[in-house]
Design an enzyme around this catalytic site. Structure first.
Site, PDB file in Angstrom:
ATOM      1  N   TYR A 117      76.202  17.772  44.846  1.00 16.76           N
ATOM      2  CA  TYR A 117      75.861  18.804  43.765  1.00 16.76           C
ATOM      3  C   TYR A 117      74.358  19.010  43.865  1.00 16.76           C
ATOM      4  O   TYR A 117      73.979  19.841  42.927  1.00 16.76           O
ATOM      5  CB  TYR A 117      76.380  18.239  42.616  1.00 16.76           C
ATOM      6  CG  TYR A 117      77.711  18.016  42.388  1.00 16.76           C
ATOM      7  CD1 TYR A 117      78.636  19.233  42.045  1.00 16.76           C
ATOM      8  CD2 TYR A 117      78.386  16.610  42.277  1.00 16.76           C
ATOM      9  CE1 TYR A 117      79.893  18.847  42.103  1.00 16.76           C
ATOM     10  CE2 TYR A 117      79.698  16.592  42.245  1.00 16.76           C
ATOM     11  CZ  TYR A 117      80.337  17.729  42.058  1.00 16.76           C
ATOM     12  OH  TYR A 117      81.832  17.567  41.806  1.00 16.76           O
ATOM     13  N   ASP A 179      84.295   6.933  42.741  1.00 12.24           N
ATOM     14  CA  ASP A 179      84.551   6.658  44.185  1.00 12.24           C
ATOM     15  C   ASP A 179      83.373   6.002  44.861  1.00 12.24           C
ATOM     16  O   ASP A 179      83.598   5.193  45.515  1.00 12.24           O
ATOM     17  CB  ASP A 179      84.617   8.052  45.012  1.00 12.24           C
ATOM     18  CG  ASP A 179      86.233   8.723  44.674  1.00 12.24           C
ATOM     19  OD1 ASP A 179      86.948   7.767  44.698  1.00 12.24           O
ATOM     20  OD2 ASP A 179      86.321   9.578  44.135  1.00 12.24           O
ATOM     21  N   HIS A 429      78.468  17.865  52.409  1.00 11.57           N
ATOM     22  CA  HIS A 429      79.533  18.473  51.675  1.00 11.57           C
ATOM     23  C   HIS A 429      79.135  18.927  50.576  1.00 11.57           C
ATOM     24  O   HIS A 429      78.170  18.909  49.925  1.00 11.57           O
ATOM     25  CB  HIS A 429      80.563  17.426  51.788  1.00 11.57           C
ATOM     26  CG  HIS A 429      80.153  16.253  50.433  1.00 11.57           C
ATOM     27  ND1 HIS A 429      79.307  15.192  50.887  1.00 11.57           N
ATOM     28  CD2 HIS A 429      80.336  16.200  49.168  1.00 11.57           C
ATOM     29  CE1 HIS A 429      79.184  14.410  49.763  1.00 11.57           C
ATOM     30  NE2 HIS A 429      79.681  15.159  48.885  1.00 11.57           N
ATOM     31  N   TYR A 510      84.095  22.189  36.841  1.00  9.69           N
ATOM     32  CA  TYR A 510      83.547  21.498  35.728  1.00  9.69           C
ATOM     33  C   TYR A 510      82.214  20.904  36.176  1.00  9.69           C
ATOM     34  O   TYR A 510      81.587  20.321  35.349  1.00  9.69           O
ATOM     35  CB  TYR A 510      84.480  20.208  35.490  1.00  9.69           C
ATOM     36  CG  TYR A 510      84.388  19.055  36.600  1.00  9.69           C
ATOM     37  CD1 TYR A 510      83.910  17.935  35.909  1.00  9.69           C
ATOM     38  CD2 TYR A 510      84.908  19.212  37.799  1.00  9.69           C
ATOM     39  CE1 TYR A 510      83.634  16.805  36.688  1.00  9.69           C
ATOM     40  CE2 TYR A 510      84.778  18.058  38.527  1.00  9.69           C
ATOM     41  CZ  TYR A 510      84.232  16.706  38.014  1.00  9.69           C
ATOM     42  OH  TYR A 510      83.895  15.848  39.096  1.00  9.69           O
ATOM     43  N   ARG A 511      81.784  21.107  37.343  1.00 10.42           N
ATOM     44  CA  ARG A 511      80.511  20.682  37.708  1.00 10.42           C
ATOM     45  C   ARG A 511      79.799  21.635  38.797  1.00 10.42           C
ATOM     46  O   ARG A 511      80.982  22.300  39.408  1.00 10.42           O
ATOM     47  CB  ARG A 511      80.716  19.098  38.346  1.00 10.42           C
ATOM     48  CG  ARG A 511      79.528  18.346  38.124  1.00 10.42           C
ATOM     49  CD  ARG A 511      80.140  16.845  38.378  1.00 10.42           C
ATOM     50  NE  ARG A 511      79.141  15.923  38.765  1.00 10.42           N
ATOM     51  CZ  ARG A 511      79.222  14.732  39.293  1.00 10.42           C
ATOM     52  NH1 ARG A 511      80.374  14.265  39.076  1.00 10.42           N
ATOM     53  NH2 ARG A 511      78.314  14.144  39.464  1.00 10.42           N
TER      54      ARG A 511
END
Length: 570
Positions: A117, A179, A429, A510-511
């Site tokens: 992110y 995670d 990623h 959502y993010r």
């Protein structure tokens, strides 16, 4: 907009001259700001970002504090001019007052591990990073009887777990973990991250925050706004003993303010309460494999009523075959082709690893009699899927995914899940994470859309469905080679198309990664963007100079001309 503060990123510069200056700031003004910041936090806690060493960190446990390690734009696009690490709450207050005085934007972060992110990088290049985790890293309290903890921003999930272990509290309480265990408890909660015990909705489980506002003032939310009559009023506010119900009741009196500090630019959270899960007195993780790709619809239809009824007690994780494959080996272990893996190749991987095309991971909590009753219902329900196979952890002792989830589901953190990033060389990623209702039709539609587009852009589909109580997060992992400009370009193009296609079907993320915040914010546009207008009104009232995190999640203050800064050009 600000660019590099030299002809190129490798040009010689003075030791206090950054790669990128803050907006509307020349070097002389920047130096004055640094001098004042140094007088507040001491020299050891101020770092100018101006060398290749400052942007070379690429390890999760030793993250960059200045740029996005998994960058999809150029490495020096989202980059801080300097990083300042407050030592305590008064330092945070003084740094915010200083930023207002100089009108220099700041970007607070907890640990810099918000991977996928943007990490610690700021949305506006040249912003001053505020490293909240370097010095403010204490577990302030754990109350095992009332099952809560009070923590500072630098407390990660490993830290909280180790605190419980060291103080012999794990037999009483568990801390839910996501995670990856290296992230900040506060940071993950504010970004509405999730874990996997029955306490997996971290935002739902927070209770009470202490917040430094954009002007440097300090408040406590919920019951924390009610003073403790026993507190020593001679102490500064941040040191005064809080009301005894601060971490027990979230709402207090009047408007509930906590929500405006989640995924926002309205304040800096310096303390937060988090509810801990009582030790359930028994635990068993399980794995259920399903042999066919087309089983997805039936699986999700079975999950929904079980999850709503809490027969599935934790957040179940439904992985496609490549999630497990990526934990077991690199892509070249399975294929010599650079094309997306084919159906026969995916079937062969599943067969060789002894797993399904879809694999469901969950856990049961409570005494043995309770677990046995739950398992009888779970097994009977999923046995309706032809070929379903059922395993406990002891049945597959060498299964990396099952062993890792078994730990995570009982609050034991790790970073093993990050191994799937190594699926490709120089793995980076992005997460595409739309929310949808829990139906087989929605799961099938999302899977078909995201897999088709992933393969069109040259990527393998790697994804999972995480089912909350009444919704599901579909986490699509777009893995790319961060040292290959074409791979980065394709990943960026793919996720932009996915966002648009999902919004057309009523699915919203959502993010968001820094590069995608504007686009995603624009999809939440009911009634002529009424929600964004409210957010902008709050922003301009609470932060009139637009100092704190300008542009975060698409909220631009009036001091910025949005069209000049947005990265989304419809």
């Amino acid at each position: 907009m600000t660019g590099l503060n030299s002809a190129n990123g490798n040009a010689p510069r003075a030791k206090d001259e950054p790669f990128v200056l803050p907006p509307n700031t020349d070097l002389a003004k920047f130096r004055r700001f640094l001098a004042r910041a140094t007088s507040i936090v001491e020299e050891v806690n101020v770092k100018v970002v101006n060398s290749q060493d400052d942007i070379s960190q690429e390890e999760y446990m030793h993250p960059s504090k200045a740029h996005d390690m998994y960058h999809i734009l150029e490495k020096t696009h989202f980059i801080s001019s300097a990083v300042v690490a407050p030592r305590n709450v008064p330092d945070v207050q003084e740094v915010m007052k200083l930023a207002n005085e100089f009108e220099i934007p700041v970007w607070p972060f907890s640990m810099g591990r918000n991977v996928g992110y943007g990490g610690a990088a700021p949305r506006v290049p040249g912003s001053v990073g505020i490293d909240m985790g370097k010095n403010m890293n204490k577990v302030l309290e754990v109350n095992a009887e009332s099952c809560y903890a009070l923590v500072e921003p630098g407390v990660c999930f490993f830290d909280l777990h180790e605190y419980l272990e060291k103080n012999n509290l794990r037999d009483k309480v568990w801390a839910d973990v996501p995670d990856l265990g290296g992230g900040s408890v506060i940071g993950n909660t504010l970004e509405r991250g999730v874990g996997y015990t029955p306490y997996g909705d971290h935002w739902m489980m927070h209770c009470g925050m202490e917040v430094v506002m954009p002007d440097g003032s300090l408040l406590r939310t919920g019951m924390g706004a009610l003073p403790n009559p026993k507190a020593d009023k001679s102490k500064p506010p941040h040191e005064q003993e809080p009301n005894e119900s601060w971490q027990l009741f979230n709402y207090g009196f009047g408007p509930h303010n906590d929500g405006i500090f989640s995924q926002s630019s309205f304040g800096i959270v310096v303390k937060m309460g988090i509810w801990l899960m009582p030790n359930p007195g028994g635990y068993q993780a399980y794995m259920i494999t399903f042999p066919r790709d087309e089983d997805l619809e039936q699986i999700v239809e079975i999950i929904r009523p079980l999850r709503i009824a809490m027969v599935l007690q934790n957040v179940p994780k439904l992985d496609n075959v490549l999630v497990s494959a990526a934990l077991e080996g690199h892509r070249d272990s399975y294929s010599n082709s650079d094309k997306p893996l084919t159906e026969p190749e995916l079937d062969k991987i599943a067969k060789d690893l002894g797993i399904g095309r879809w694999n469901l991971y969950g856990a049961m909590y409570g005494p043995e009699v309770v677990r046995d009753a739950l398992w009888s219902v779970i097994k009977a329900s999923f046995s309706k899927v032809p070929g379903a196979k059922f395993y406990f952890t002891q049945d597959r002792p060498d299964d990396v995914a099952l062993k890792t989830r078994s730990n995570t589901f009982q609050g034991v953190p790790s970073i093993t899940e990050l191994q799937w990033v190594d699926w490709l060389p120089n793995g980076g990623h992005l997460f595409f994470a739309p929310i949808a209702k829990v139906t087989g039709d929605d799961a099938k539609a999302q899977y078909e859309l995201t897999r088709r587009l992933s393969e069109e852009y040259g990527f393998d589909f790697i994804g999972a469905f995480l089912v909350g109580v009444r919704e599901m997060h579909h986490i699509v992992c777009i893995l790319f080679d961060r040292k290959d400009p074409d791979s980065r370009r394709r990943a960026h193009a793919l996720i932009k198309v996915l966002i648009a296609e999902a919004a057309n079907r009523g699915w919203g993320e959502y993010r968001a990664h820094l590069a995608l915040m504007d686009q995603i914010a624009e999809t939440y546009n009911f009634n002529d963007n009424a929600q964004m207008k409210m957010n902008e009104t709050l922003k301009n009232a609470l932060d009139p100079k637009g100092i704190l995190c300008p542009g975060k999640n698409g909220v631009w203050p009036a001091t910025y001309k949005k069209e000049d800064w947005t990265l989304h050009k419809p």
